[in-house]
Scaffold this motif. Sequence first.
Motif, short mmCIF file in Angstrom:
data_model
loop_
_atom_site.label_atom_id
_atom_site.label_comp_id
_atom_site.label_asym_id
_atom_site.label_seq_id
_atom_site.Cartn_x
_atom_site.Cartn_y
_atom_site.Cartn_z
N TYR A 190 67.80 74.40 34.38
CA TYR A 190 68.64 75.94 33.72
C TYR A 190 69.13 75.00 32.76
CZ TYR A 190 71.46 80.41 32.88
OH TYR A 190 71.98 81.08 32.37
N LEU A 191 70.21 75.00 31.35
CA LEU A 191 70.65 74.49 30.73
C LEU A 191 71.68 75.77 30.37
CD1 LEU A 191 67.70 73.02 29.26
CD2 LEU A 191 68.73 72.19 30.76
N THR A 192 72.66 74.36 29.85
CA THR A 192 74.54 74.70 28.86
C THR A 192 73.30 74.89 27.33
OG1 THR A 192 75.80 73.71 30.33
CG2 THR A 192 76.50 74.63 28.23
N TYR A 204 79.02 73.73 33.29
CA TYR A 204 78.10 73.04 33.93
C TYR A 204 78.20 73.15 35.49
CZ TYR A 204 75.75 69.50 36.25
OH TYR A 204 75.13 68.68 36.55
N ARG A 205 79.39 73.42 35.92
CA ARG A 205 79.85 73.57 36.94
C ARG A 205 79.16 74.94 37.37
NH1 ARG A 205 85.11 75.68 36.88
NH2 ARG A 205 84.76 75.80 39.30
N ALA A 206 78.69 75.87 36.95
CA ALA A 206 78.15 77.03 37.73
C ALA A 206 76.75 76.71 37.79
CB ALA A 206 78.64 77.86 36.73
N GLY A 222 70.30 70.99 34.37
CA GLY A 222 70.40 70.18 32.29
C GLY A 222 71.58 70.59 32.01
N VAL A 223 71.77 69.98 30.38
CA VAL A 223 72.88 70.57 29.42
C VAL A 223 71.81 71.23 27.86
CG1 VAL A 223 74.79 69.91 30.40
CG2 VAL A 223 73.48 68.33 29.28
N SER A 224 71.77 71.16 26.70
CA SER A 224 71.27 70.67 26.04
C SER A 224 72.40 70.72 24.70
CB SER A 224 70.47 72.02 25.36
OG SER A 224 69.70 72.38 24.39
N ASN A 225 71.80 70.10 23.85
CA ASN A 225 72.51 69.55 22.35
C ASN A 225 74.45 68.74 22.50
OD1 ASN A 225 71.61 70.88 20.58
ND2 ASN A 225 71.60 72.59 21.34
N HIS A 226 74.26 67.81 23.94
CA HIS A 226 75.67 67.59 24.29
C HIS A 226 75.41 66.03 23.54
CE1 HIS A 226 76.54 71.11 26.76
NE2 HIS A 226 76.94 70.36 27.37
N HIS A 227 76.42 65.88 23.17
CA HIS A 227 76.18 64.11 22.15
C HIS A 227 77.38 63.30 23.93
CE1 HIS A 227 76.69 65.21 18.10
NE2 HIS A 227 75.19 65.72 18.81
N ASN A 248 68.60 66.20 28.98
CA ASN A 248 69.58 66.87 27.83
C ASN A 248 68.44 67.41 27.14
OD1 ASN A 248 71.99 67.44 26.26
ND2 ASN A 248 72.17 65.55 25.64
N GLN A 249 68.70 68.41 26.22
CA GLN A 249 67.42 68.96 25.24
C GLN A 249 68.53 69.01 24.39
OE1 GLN A 249 65.47 72.90 24.36
NE2 GLN A 249 65.19 72.72 26.16
N ILE A 250 68.04 68.24 23.08
CA ILE A 250 68.31 67.69 21.71
C ILE A 250 67.31 68.20 20.82
CG2 ILE A 250 70.48 66.30 22.85
CD1 ILE A 250 68.60 64.16 21.91
N GLU A 251 67.85 68.03 18.93
CA GLU A 251 66.98 68.06 18.52
C GLU A 251 66.79 66.88 18.14
OE1 GLU A 251 68.32 69.81 14.71
OE2 GLU A 251 66.49 68.84 13.47
#
Length: 276
Positions: A108-110, A122-124, A138-143, A161-164
């Motif tokens: 599950y990603l932000t 992210y804490r959730a 995980g997260v997405s589009n995080h620099h 981290n899911q990014i373009e």
Amino acid sequence: MNYFNGIVKLANGVEMPQLGLGVYKMTDSTETIRAISHALEVGYRAIDTAAIYENERETGEAIRQSGIPREQLFITSKVWNTDQGYDETLKAFEASLQRLGLDYLDLYLTHWPVGETFVDTYRAIERLYEEKLIRATGVSNHHIHHLEKVFNVANVKPMVNQIELHPWLTQEPLRNFCNEQGIVITSWSPLARGRLMDEPVLEQIGLKYGKTPAQVIIRWHLQHGFVVIPKSVTPSRISSNISVKDFELTQEDMMKIDALNRNERTGTNPEKFDEA
Ligand code: NDP
């Protein structure tokens, strides 16, 4: 069979299929179920959806119809921007799970690092992980600076981290940082939304191996170690995009594709998301 079934290991040891189906912009219900069903038939075991794609129900339906045991699948969803924050994320997750008709998610990603709330989001996600409602965080589009803020509060670092990422946007500094931190990269819009198909370098390399430009690009992602989630509703493309097991790009060809980078995005820059 020539379908690619490699995996990557996440920081907690969970195995994630390295190639999955992205389902963004699959809006027609029947077409979506047909596309996902076809993907599962030809060997895909990972599906990347999100609440904002409005096809979690169809994703769940295709999964049930496939008869594939749940533990053989890897299902990812994401919390949308208007649902970010701690309590909101817990609620949004529950709603996603219900729409999918599943009792846990693999990841599950932000979706985007919105304002200052992405840290609470992210804490959730960490709490969902502690409660074993998700197998990985995980997260997405995080620099880098977004990730550093998350690290300040996290007990468990994001595992993905899911990014373009594609040959026109190779994201080397962010990739290197994630690599050092043990964060697996997933490439979104891995085909630059289909725009890379006429790139002469990819056509030439494809001719050499008897492969399409899309297959060459997908191999490039895989050989770099990224998770890759090409989207297609077209059955023949869904099949050919995963038929990439029987060739390997040489180092020289990998470097030729690396050199196509022009830092060009097809989607929004996370730094400018609020302006979008
Ligand atoms: P992709 O780079 O996967 O490209 C999809 C486009 O390429 C579609 O138009 C598709 O057409 C076409 N295509 C697919 N395969 C082929 C092929 N073999 N030959 C020619 N054309 C082809 O773009 P997406 O933006 O969909 O990205 C993939 C996934 O990444 C999304 O579906 C989503 O899951 C995720 N994503 C995540 C984001 C985030 O913020 N985290 C943002 C954007 C995407 P057709 O369907 O008509 O066959």
